[in-house]
Write a protein that holds these residues in place. Sequence first.
Motif, PDB file in Angstrom:
ATOM      1  N   TYR A 367      -7.854  -7.348   6.520  1.00 11.67           N
ATOM      2  CA  TYR A 367      -7.363  -8.792   5.804  1.00 11.67           C
ATOM      3  C   TYR A 367      -8.092  -9.122   4.773  1.00 11.67           C
ATOM      4  O   TYR A 367      -9.073  -9.790   4.807  1.00 11.67           O
ATOM      5  CB  TYR A 367      -7.321  -9.815   6.866  1.00 11.67           C
ATOM      6  CG  TYR A 367      -5.982  -9.432   8.060  1.00 11.67           C
ATOM      7  CD1 TYR A 367      -4.853  -9.810   7.717  1.00 11.67           C
ATOM      8  CD2 TYR A 367      -6.343  -8.957   9.328  1.00 11.67           C
ATOM      9  CE1 TYR A 367      -3.609  -9.758   8.541  1.00 11.67           C
ATOM     10  CE2 TYR A 367      -5.316  -8.551  10.295  1.00 11.67           C
ATOM     11  CZ  TYR A 367      -4.149  -9.216   9.595  1.00 11.67           C
ATOM     12  OH  TYR A 367      -2.737  -8.962  10.580  1.00 11.67           O
ATOM     13  N   TYR A 371      -3.916  -7.213   1.542  1.00  8.86           N
ATOM     14  CA  TYR A 371      -3.152  -7.304   2.876  1.00  8.86           C
ATOM     15  C   TYR A 371      -1.764  -6.665   2.473  1.00  8.86           C
ATOM     16  O   TYR A 371      -0.993  -6.243   3.315  1.00  8.86           O
ATOM     17  CB  TYR A 371      -2.846  -8.616   3.084  1.00  8.86           C
ATOM     18  CG  TYR A 371      -1.674  -9.057   4.339  1.00  8.86           C
ATOM     19  CD1 TYR A 371      -2.190  -8.691   5.710  1.00  8.86           C
ATOM     20  CD2 TYR A 371      -0.671  -9.376   4.170  1.00  8.86           C
ATOM     21  CE1 TYR A 371      -1.506  -9.009   6.579  1.00  8.86           C
ATOM     22  CE2 TYR A 371       0.129  -9.587   5.385  1.00  8.86           C
ATOM     23  CZ  TYR A 371      -0.176  -9.361   6.588  1.00  8.86           C
ATOM     24  OH  TYR A 371       0.607  -9.361   7.352  1.00  8.86           O
ATOM     25  N   ASN A 378      -2.898  -3.025   8.266  1.00 10.51           N
ATOM     26  CA  ASN A 378      -2.857  -4.493   8.645  1.00 10.51           C
ATOM     27  C   ASN A 378      -1.582  -4.699   9.409  1.00 10.51           C
ATOM     28  O   ASN A 378      -0.505  -4.056   9.084  1.00 10.51           O
ATOM     29  CB  ASN A 378      -2.641  -5.334   7.141  1.00 10.51           C
ATOM     30  CG  ASN A 378      -3.832  -5.301   6.304  1.00 10.51           C
ATOM     31  OD1 ASN A 378      -4.902  -5.466   6.675  1.00 10.51           O
ATOM     32  ND2 ASN A 378      -3.737  -4.911   5.023  1.00 10.51           N
TER      33      ASN A 378
END
Length: 443
Positions: A367, A371, A378
């Motif tokens: 993160y 992203y 992610n």
Amino acid sequence: MIFYNESLPRCLLALQGCGITIDDSITIVRDASGRLTACRNNVDDISSVEIALKDALGAYAASPAIIDGFLAESLNRDPAAKPVETDIDGRSYQFKFIDRRIVGNDWLVGPFPTAKRKTQRIVFASLKGGVGRTTALTVAAANFAQQGLKVLAIDLDLEAPGIGSMLLSPSTDKSLDNRPKYGVIDYLIEQEISGIPEEYIVDFVGNSKFHDGFIQVIPATGRIIDDSPNDFIPKLSRALTDGIQDGKIVPFWKKINTMIERFEAFGNYDVVLIDARAGISEISAAPLMTLGANLLLFGTDQQQTFLGYRYIVSYMSAQTDYGALEAGGNWRERLTFVQSKAPSTERMREPFRNKLYDMCTDLLYEYDDSYESEDSFNFGPSEKGLFIPHDATFIKHDTAYDAFDPTLNGDQLDEEVYSGPFGRFLERLDGIVLSGTERQNEI
């Protein structure tokens, strides 16, 4: 007094205080006793740095505490020198680190990337016993066999054997005894001493009678141990050691890998199910770190489960150079958490999933500004699907499986019986095997 977790930060800060820049030209060596030596090719006023390190580290300073010149340069190029990044008071430091150990060396060689192979390997692991891990493996073996797959189950829980007694019926009548003559412990000992000819391999594999399909089992021990049960502990202690071949050490993990590869070739199996030792011990390293397998981590919704998860996941992540992994080889993409003894409703299972998400966010997910990148690992909290780590599969708690022993109650391996508590878990396993087959077809 200085404690272990304080020693490395103190070493780095002491070097920095001496005007030495912390970068990949620095190699920190922790010796087998836990003491530290800093290594750098060129060090001005090395005697002053030695004094500073000894003052900062106390008993954790090795002798010498600082090395320069050719030896330092050689250590920096040593394959054992791993790039490390650590944060101290909000500041990031990058350097190289060598961890010398008397035991625990197998934990330093992985985790291996997931390999593309015809035979699908699935490791069943847990941080504590009693969570139904071996029961789940036994049910999975029966379910895969029911689908027509050739299944091999291997018991690497050598200190607490289980699969052999669940899938292979013992008997005083040798014609009715399904166990092989020998097991994993015998293989590791005899292969080390004299080598096992190909014609003897069949003596290590038992045929399970609990399903019409094809299930073969390599137990921890074979029926030969019945004649001399007092030999179990001496044999076990020898089986768990590193080996020697042509004057060189063969680490335990390599002995395990070579054994599994040999049996895979012997039986031409579709799926190999491997029962790992519970906990974080030396014997756990090979299945968790070096087999390049799909990894199932079992646990109940208890605080100790998540503490254990954090220990192993954070360590595996710290040992991984993600930038060097080839596409599809990331072990995180083959990690599945399994909530065992789970409640029957999704609402009641939600706390387990939420705790997993928090842990994965801290230790696995990337993160940051990337992203949205397709290359980043992610997932959002509501995402579900295969190989999304926090989306755990589950096995419902069923008292009928609290005392699991199909040798006494064969109905426990009847699909109509096990599909209730194990149904969703088995669906996830089907997806794991199918995805592995698709990856193999890409080769």
